[in-house]
Design a protein around this motif. Sequence first.
Motif, PDB file in Angstrom:
ATOM      1  N   LYS A 303       1.142  -1.555  -0.127  1.00 39.42           N
ATOM      2  CA  LYS A 303       0.255  -0.182   0.274  1.00 39.42           C
ATOM      3  C   LYS A 303       0.487   0.995   0.010  1.00 39.42           C
ATOM      4  O   LYS A 303       0.356   2.290  -0.886  1.00 39.42           O
ATOM      5  CB  LYS A 303      -1.041  -0.034   1.066  1.00 39.42           C
ATOM      6  CG  LYS A 303      -1.655   1.186   0.826  1.00 39.42           C
ATOM      7  CD  LYS A 303      -3.122   1.182   0.065  1.00 39.42           C
ATOM      8  CE  LYS A 303      -3.714   2.419   0.540  1.00 39.42           C
ATOM      9  NZ  LYS A 303      -3.302   3.706   0.411  1.00 39.42           N
ATOM     10  N   LEU A 446      -8.341  -4.244   2.554  1.00 38.34           N
ATOM     11  CA  LEU A 446      -7.311  -2.791   2.258  1.00 38.34           C
ATOM     12  C   LEU A 446      -6.592  -3.448   0.601  1.00 38.34           C
ATOM     13  O   LEU A 446      -6.290  -2.371   0.071  1.00 38.34           O
ATOM     14  CB  LEU A 446      -6.150  -3.489   3.426  1.00 38.34           C
ATOM     15  CG  LEU A 446      -4.743  -2.981   3.105  1.00 38.34           C
ATOM     16  CD1 LEU A 446      -4.308  -1.752   2.987  1.00 38.34           C
ATOM     17  CD2 LEU A 446      -3.015  -3.847   4.115  1.00 38.34           C
ATOM     18  N   ASP A 449      -8.118  -1.044  -1.667  1.00 41.16           N
ATOM     19  CA  ASP A 449      -7.534   0.364  -1.237  1.00 41.16           C
ATOM     20  C   ASP A 449      -6.680  -0.232  -2.444  1.00 41.16           C
ATOM     21  O   ASP A 449      -6.339   1.172  -3.202  1.00 41.16           O
ATOM     22  CB  ASP A 449      -7.505   0.238   0.137  1.00 41.16           C
ATOM     23  CG  ASP A 449      -8.671   1.228   0.337  1.00 41.16           C
ATOM     24  OD1 ASP A 449      -9.340   1.127   0.550  1.00 41.16           O
ATOM     25  OD2 ASP A 449      -8.585   1.256   1.899  1.00 41.16           O
ATOM     26  N   ILE A 450      -5.948  -0.683  -2.587  1.00 37.34           N
ATOM     27  CA  ILE A 450      -4.781  -0.744  -2.787  1.00 37.34           C
ATOM     28  C   ILE A 450      -4.646  -1.408  -4.885  1.00 37.34           C
ATOM     29  O   ILE A 450      -4.485  -0.642  -5.186  1.00 37.34           O
ATOM     30  CB  ILE A 450      -3.684  -1.777  -2.507  1.00 37.34           C
ATOM     31  CG1 ILE A 450      -2.994  -2.235  -0.570  1.00 37.34           C
ATOM     32  CG2 ILE A 450      -2.777  -2.324  -3.945  1.00 37.34           C
ATOM     33  CD1 ILE A 450      -2.408  -3.400  -0.577  1.00 37.34           C
TER      34      ILE A 450
END
Length: 481
Positions: A303, A446, A449-450
């Motif tokens: 990330k 997550l 999001d990445i």
Amino acid sequence: MRQISAKGDLLKIREEFERHFKERTEEINCSLLAMLAGEHVLFLGPPGTAKSLLSKSICEAIEGRFFYYLLTRFTTPEEIFGPLSLKALQQDDFCRKTDGYLPTAHVAFLDEIFKSNSSILNSLLTLLNERKFHNGSRVIDVPLLTAFGASNELPEENESLEALYDRFLFRCQVRYVEDEANFLELIFSPDQFKARARLSLQKVREVQEMARRVEVEEDAKKIILEARREFRAKGIHLSDRRWKKIINVLRVAAAAMGKESVDRSMALLLQHMAWDRPEQKGQIRDVLMDLIISGGVSLEKLKNEADDLLSLVQRSVDFKFPLRIRCYDCNEVLDNSKKLYIHKTLYPEHSYYDPYRISLHLRYFGYADLIKVLQDEYGWNFVENTPHRIRSYIMELAGMFERHAQARVKVEEESGDLKGLLDANMWVSRNDKLAIMNRCNNKVSLLKDIERTLRIIESMIERDGQVSLMDRVAAFQAGAQ
């Protein structure tokens, strides 16, 4: 591989100890695993946390000779290694009568271990590390399997004590009981405890022999390698010797359960062997849990790298100048970094006006000097849009997509497999198993999001080059060949 029934014996011992020693599952697991692997265990914690009772009780649960001593600054070598032999002295032979002392013990418990003084430290270090004792002119092999140490505090800054501290591969923080129900049962239960379940020395040797044939799965290797990188980034450095011992422990842990290989769930055991200071353990635990979930891909690291790449691409592909720049030679107006680079490529001899000095204090520069002035004097936060730089962005982005895809398989598609590995792993505590599975859900968001960040970068690069990212990657790879 022939199955060994050590798991049944170990579970009986653990269950018996857990009934008496509340909230001590980790300490019990580490102790049993240390005895199987032939490593040493250190219990650190305040007075009154049953460090001594737990250590002595576990030592008594294994068949063999047991040695116990409470060390002070005035402890003499005679009290640990045995008195000098008067008969040998008459023959000018300086040796000790070691029967019943540390050099003849299979398991030992040294309370207040860091109160050792210099008169016994050297012999103690050699005995713990090399399993040898210098008795006069002879060097004898000692049968010591495991030594337990207990202390209320970490050793003072002293080279010899730090070397002694390093001899303990397993390190456990022992805290006061937290749960109120456990606390009530603790204070109202009888103090006497003697384990009925026993572990034979023969069983230990069988497990150690089996461990030599245990393989380490690729997932586990990948996790260990990435964990080493993450630890170093956090200032946690383990020696090569310590890593070697850790891998042996993982093999022993698998062999004790009758498994033929070390799987990724075993990596969590590193949390008990990798820290030097107690405050590091939480960081290590977090790193290991994340890597176990993602199969060795650090999603937090991915990330951060994706965010950094997005910033770089924005500054090179999509950076709009605060003021327009005019070419001194052809009068063309340039309003972003891409146009400026293209103009410089077409007309390398052209110069450019300083955008802040276009009247009385007029000045102009060549391309290289202009870039330096814009970045250093005026703080324009952009990066030159060169083909070489864009190519490096494309290759870096392709690598990130690949790592993301690997992690996505582990997190989203193989979470059921991970749960099965954890359920079958007797060395991972119930709390750690629950914590890992709860984290799986957080990792899914997550990952999304990445992926959003990577897609934004991809669209910016494709818009800049008017060709798909994968086509450009394929072209670069073909050119390299």
